[in-house]
Scaffold this motif. Structure first.
Motif, PDB file in Angstrom:
ATOM      1  N   GLN A 179       0.840  -1.188   0.000  1.00 24.70           N
ATOM      2  CA  GLN A 179       0.000   0.000   0.000  1.00 24.70           C
ATOM      3  C   GLN A 179       0.880   1.245   0.000  1.00 24.70           C
ATOM      4  N   GLU A 180       0.330   2.328  -0.540  1.00 27.06           N
ATOM      5  CA  GLU A 180       0.941   3.651  -0.423  1.00 27.06           C
ATOM      6  C   GLU A 180      -0.049   4.530   0.329  1.00 27.06           C
ATOM      7  N   VAL A 181       0.456   5.552   0.980  1.00 30.23           N
ATOM      8  CA  VAL A 181      -0.388   6.440   1.776  1.00 30.23           C
ATOM      9  C   VAL A 181      -0.997   7.527   0.889  1.00 30.23           C
ATOM     10  N   MET A 182      -2.322   7.654   0.943  1.00 33.40           N
ATOM     11  CA  MET A 182      -3.019   8.737   0.255  1.00 33.40           C
ATOM     12  C   MET A 182      -3.848   9.508   1.269  1.00 33.40           C
ATOM     13  N   VAL A 183      -3.842  10.834   1.159  1.00 36.16           N
ATOM     14  CA  VAL A 183      -4.711  11.659   1.991  1.00 36.16           C
ATOM     15  C   VAL A 183      -5.723  12.361   1.094  1.00 36.16           C
ATOM     16  N   VAL A 184      -6.952  12.358   1.544  1.00 32.92           N
ATOM     17  CA  VAL A 184      -8.034  13.051   0.840  1.00 32.92           C
ATOM     18  C   VAL A 184      -8.447  14.223   1.725  1.00 32.92           C
ATOM     19  N   ILE A 185      -8.335  15.428   1.187  1.00 33.49           N
ATOM     20  CA  ILE A 185      -8.495  16.647   1.979  1.00 33.49           C
ATOM     21  C   ILE A 185      -9.792  17.370   1.616  1.00 33.49           C
ATOM     22  N   ARG A 186     -10.538  17.716   2.622  1.00 36.09           N
ATOM     23  CA  ARG A 186     -11.698  18.600   2.447  1.00 36.09           C
ATOM     24  C   ARG A 186     -11.303  19.979   2.973  1.00 36.09           C
ATOM     25  N   PRO A 187     -11.192  20.985   2.092  1.00 39.49           N
ATOM     26  CA  PRO A 187     -10.779  22.326   2.540  1.00 39.49           C
ATOM     27  C   PRO A 187     -11.841  22.990   3.411  1.00 39.49           C
ATOM     28  N   ARG A 188     -11.395  23.963   4.186  1.00 35.47           N
ATOM     29  CA  ARG A 188     -12.326  24.773   4.958  1.00 35.47           C
ATOM     30  C   ARG A 188     -13.218  25.597   4.018  1.00 35.47           C
ATOM     31  N   GLU A 189     -14.361  26.015   4.540  1.00 38.75           N
ATOM     32  CA  GLU A 189     -15.268  26.827   3.741  1.00 38.75           C
ATOM     33  C   GLU A 189     -14.561  28.107   3.287  1.00 38.75           C
ATOM     34  N   GLY A 190     -14.675  28.407   2.015  1.00 41.60           N
ATOM     35  CA  GLY A 190     -14.034  29.586   1.464  1.00 41.60           C
ATOM     36  C   GLY A 190     -12.613  29.356   0.986  1.00 41.60           C
ATOM     37  N   VAL A 191     -12.094  28.146   1.225  1.00 42.94           N
ATOM     38  CA  VAL A 191     -10.738  27.789   0.778  1.00 42.94           C
ATOM     39  C   VAL A 191     -10.855  26.835  -0.397  1.00 42.94           C
ATOM     40  N   THR A 192     -10.142  27.107  -1.461  1.00 43.54           N
ATOM     41  CA  THR A 192     -10.156  26.236  -2.636  1.00 43.54           C
ATOM     42  C   THR A 192      -8.966  25.289  -2.589  1.00 43.54           C
ATOM     43  N   PRO A 193      -9.072  24.150  -3.280  1.00 41.27           N
ATOM     44  CA  PRO A 193      -7.959  23.196  -3.267  1.00 41.27           C
ATOM     45  C   PRO A 193      -6.622  23.790  -3.699  1.00 41.27           C
ATOM     46  N   ASP A 194      -6.655  24.730  -4.670  1.00 40.32           N
ATOM     47  CA  ASP A 194      -5.377  25.268  -5.132  1.00 40.32           C
ATOM     48  C   ASP A 194      -4.700  26.151  -4.089  1.00 40.32           C
ATOM     49  N   GLN A 195      -5.434  26.466  -3.010  1.00 45.05           N
ATOM     50  CA  GLN A 195      -4.832  27.225  -1.913  1.00 45.05           C
ATOM     51  C   GLN A 195      -4.139  26.313  -0.894  1.00 45.05           C
TER      52      GLN A 195
END
Length: 556
Positions: A468-484
Motif C-alpha cells: 500500500q501507499e499512503v493517500m490523503v483526501v483533503i476537504r478544505p475549509r469553507e471559502g478555501v479552494t484546493p489550489d490554496q
C-alpha cells in the motif's frame, strides 16, 4: 475432516504438546548465557554491510560489561531506556545489557522526526536514551527535550557528543563479571514496544522476558525442527519486533544471524547465495527480482515465512527453491498466534494463517462476544501464556482490547471445516506500507493541523511493490479552494512531523465525504475495487495530478 488428510494438524498438535511441556530460560540474560555455554566461540552474528562478527561468548561478555557500566550510570531494574539504533551490533548488545539489569528497553525508529521522538520518549517515561550518531541531529534540533532525559543521560553510539556519554567508552569500561544486583524473573517487563495499534498514535505494548523467550524459542521449534536451519537472514530494522525474535530464534537454533542494514530486493538474491541463508521472511516481490533459471539452484533456503502471498506465488517459491513456505499470524501484542503446519500440503497454498500455535487459544466472535458458527466471519480473539501485559498508560485501550483473559485482535477471520483460520480483513484503521504499520489517524492529525484544511482521511492505496501507499483526501475549509492548499506544502508539512514512510505519496481534494448515518467518513468509498483511486490524485513521485492513463499505467 478427512481422517486420511489432516493437513499436518496431528503433527502440529504433537509438536505443540512437546513445546508446552518443555522448560525455558527464566530471563533473556539466562537465554544468552545458556547459548554461550553451548556454543562458546561459534559465530553468532555477522553484519553483512561491513563484515563485523560476534561469537556467542563475546555477545554474553559484552552484554555483561555494558550492563555493569549502565548500572554505574544509574540505570536500575525498571528504568526506562530509549534505544534509537540502526542494525548495528550495539542494538543487540544494548538489549541484552538492559535485560541483565532488569531495565526496560523502548525501541525507537531511527527515522523519527523531532515530534515523533518527543512523543515516544515522553509517553514511555524514558529516563535515558541510547542513540546512534546519525540520529543526534534530530535530538539537537528539538526545541525542548523529554521531561526525564537530559543531555547527560544521552548515550551516543559512534562519534562522541559533548555533554553526553559514549556508548563505546561505557562498553570498554564495564566489568565482564557483572552479576545482576536485583532479582529477575520471566514476568519482569523487558520491552515497551510501540505499535501503531488499532487507532490513533502509537501505544507502548508492555512485553515481558517470558514473551520474548517463548516467541524466539517457539519460532526455533516450529521453523527449525529439522535441524537444517542454521543461517538466518535478518534484514528488517531491529527496532521492530521481527528482527528481535529472529535473533533469539537463531540463538536457540545454535545458528548464525546474517544481519543486513535494511530490506533490499536488489540485494536479496546475493545475500541468500553469498551468506548461505536457510531461513528468512521472504517478500513476494522478491520472486520477480530475478528471473527463474539455473541460478535458483544456488539458493539453499529450507524454510521461509510468507505473509499474504497469492496461491501461485506460494507454489512457485517452493518449486523454484525447494523450501517450505508457510504463512502465520502474529502481532506485537500476542507474539505468535497462528501457524500453518509444515505438512499442510495443498492447504498451504490457500491464504490461510493456519491453526493455533503453542500456548495459544483462538476464538472467532461476533459483536456481542459470542462465538460465531464455523465458517462465519467475526473478530479473532487470542488467549494464552506470554501475551502483552497491556498498553502502557492506556486504561481505555486495555479495557476495550481485552475481554477477560482474551485479547481482541481487531482482525476479522473465518475458520474452515478443517479448523484452519483465514484473515478476511482488518477492523483496524491501518495502512501497511512496505512492511511498516502506519496509523491513519496519525497522518490525519498531521495534515489537519494545516491552515485551510477542514477534514482529512488517510487511506491505503494498493501498490504492487509496497503493498500500500499512503493517500490523503483533503476537504478544505469553507471559502478555501484546493489550489490554496498546495500539495507540495502538504508534503513538506507532513515530512516535518512524520517519518518518511508515513508521509503521503498521493493527495486528493474533495468537496464532501460520503458518511455513515452517525456522520463518520466512509473510507471504503475512497478506495474500492471498481475505480483506480490514483486517478485525479497528485503524486509526489512525479509531481503532478494523474489522469486515467497515467494512473492505470502505475498498476499495470
Amino acid at each position: 475432516m478427512d481422517s486420511n488428510l489432516d493437513y499436518g494438524v496431528a503433527g502440529m498438535q504433537a509438536l505443540r504438546a512437546q513445546a508446552e511441556a518443555a522448560s525455558y530460560p527464566e530471563t533473556l540474560g539466562a537465554l544468552i548465557d545458556d547459548a554461550a555455554a553451548r556454543n562458546g566461540d561459534q559465530l553468532l552474528a555477522k553484519w553483512i554491510a561491513d563484515g563485523q562478527t560476534m561469537s556467542y561468548a563475546e555477545y554474553a561478555r559484552q552484554t555483561r560489561k555494558l550492563a555493569s557500566s549502565f548500572e554505574a550510570q544509574g540505570i536500575r531494574k525498571g528504568t526506562h531506556v530509549g534505544v534509537m539504533l540502526p542494525n548495528v551490533p550495539a542494538f543487540v548488545v544494548t538489549w541484552g545489557a538492559l535485560a541483565r539489569i532488569g531495565a526496560v528497553m523502548i525501541p525507537v525508529n531511527i527515522s523519527y522526526t523531532e515530534t515523533e521522538l518527543m512523543y515516544v520518549l515522553n509517553d514511555a517515561d524514558a529516563q535515558f536514551l541510547v542513540m546512534d550518531q546519525s540520529a543526534v541531529p534530530v535530538w539537537d534540533a528539538m526545541t525542548e527535550h523529554p521531561a526525564l532525559v537530559s543531555d547527560a543521560r544521552v548515550i551516543v553510539h559512534g562519534t562522541p557528543r559533548d555533554r553526553s556519554q559514549s556508548w563505546h567508552a561505557l562498553l570498554e569500561a564495564g566489568d565482564e563479571d557483572y552479576v545482576a544486583t536485583s532479582t529477575l524473573s520471566r514476568t519482569d517487563l523487558l520491552n515497551l514496544q510501540y505499535t501503531s495499534g488499532t487507532t490513533g498514535f502509537p501505544k507502548g505494548c508492555m512485553l515481558s522476558h517470558e514473551y520474548w523467550i517463548l516467541l524466539g524459542s517457539l519460532a526455533a521449534k516450529f521453523r527449525g525442527r529439522g535441524g537444517d536451519v542454521k543461517n538466518v537472514l535478518i534484514n528488517a530494522p531491529f527496532f521492530y519486533m521481527d528482527p528481535m525474535w529472529q535473533f533469539l530464534m537463531t540463538m536457540v537454533l545454535n545458528g548464525t544471524a546474517k544481519i543486513a542494514p535494511r530490506i533490499s530486493l536488489s540485494n536479496l538474491y546475493n545475500w541468500l547465495v553469498d551468506e548461505d541463508i536457510h531461513y528468512c521472511i521472504f517478500p513476494q516481490p522478491g520472486l520477480k527480482a530475478w528471473p527463474e533459471g539455473p541460478e535458483d539452484r544456488k539458493i539453499n533456503l529450507r524454510y521461509i515465512s510468507i505473509f499474504g502471498w497469492t496461491p501461485e506465488a506460494r507454489k512457485e517459491v517452493e518449486r523454484r527453491f525447494g523450501c517450505v513456505a508457510r504463512e502465520s499470524f502474529g502481532m506485537t501484542e500476542i507474539g505468535g498466534g497462528l501457524m500453518v503446519p509444515p505438512e499442510a500440503g495443498s492447504k498451504a497454498y490457500e491464504r490461510t494463517c493456519g491453526i493455533p500455535a503453542a500456548f495459544r487459544e483462538a476464538r472467532i466472535v461476533d459483536d456481542t462476544g459470542k462465538d460465531v458458527t464455523q465458517g462465519e466471519i467475526g473478530e479473532l480473539w487470542i488467549a494464552g501464556r506470554g501475551l502483552l501485559w497491556g498498553y502502557y498508560k492506556r486504561p481505555d485501550a486495555n479495557a476495550t482490547g481485552f475481554s477477560g483473559r482474551w485479547f481482541r485482535t481487531g482482525d476479522l477471520f473465518r475458520q474452515d471445516a478443517d479448523g484452519f483460520y483465514y484473515i478476511v480483513g482488518r477492523i483496524k484503521d491501518m495502512i501497511r506500507r512496505a512492511g511498516e504499520n502506519v496509523a491513519a489517524q496519525e497522518v490525519e492529525a498531521a495534515v489537519v493541523s494545516m491552515d485551510g484544511v477542514w477534514e482529512v482521511a488517510a487511506v491505503g492505496v494498493p501498490d504492487k511493490m509496497r503493498g500500500q501507499e499512503v493517500m490523503v483526501v483533503i476537504r478544505p475549509r469553507e471559502g478555501v479552494t484546493p489550489d490554496q492548499i498546495d500539495p507540495e506544502a502538504v508534503i513538506a508539512h507532513c515530512a516535518s512531523r512524520l517519518a518518511k514512510f508515513k508521509t503521503p505519496r498521493f493527495i486528493k481534494y474533495i468537496d464532501e465525504f460520503e458518511r455513515t448515518v452517525s456522520g463518520k467518513i466512509v473510507k471504503r468509498a475512497l478506495v474500492n475495487d471498481k475505480t483506480n483511486p490514483r486517478v485525479g490524485a497528485w503524486d509526489r513521485t512525479v509531481g503532478k495530478v494523474l489522469d486515467q492513463a497515467e494512473a492505470d499505467a502505475q498498476i499495470a
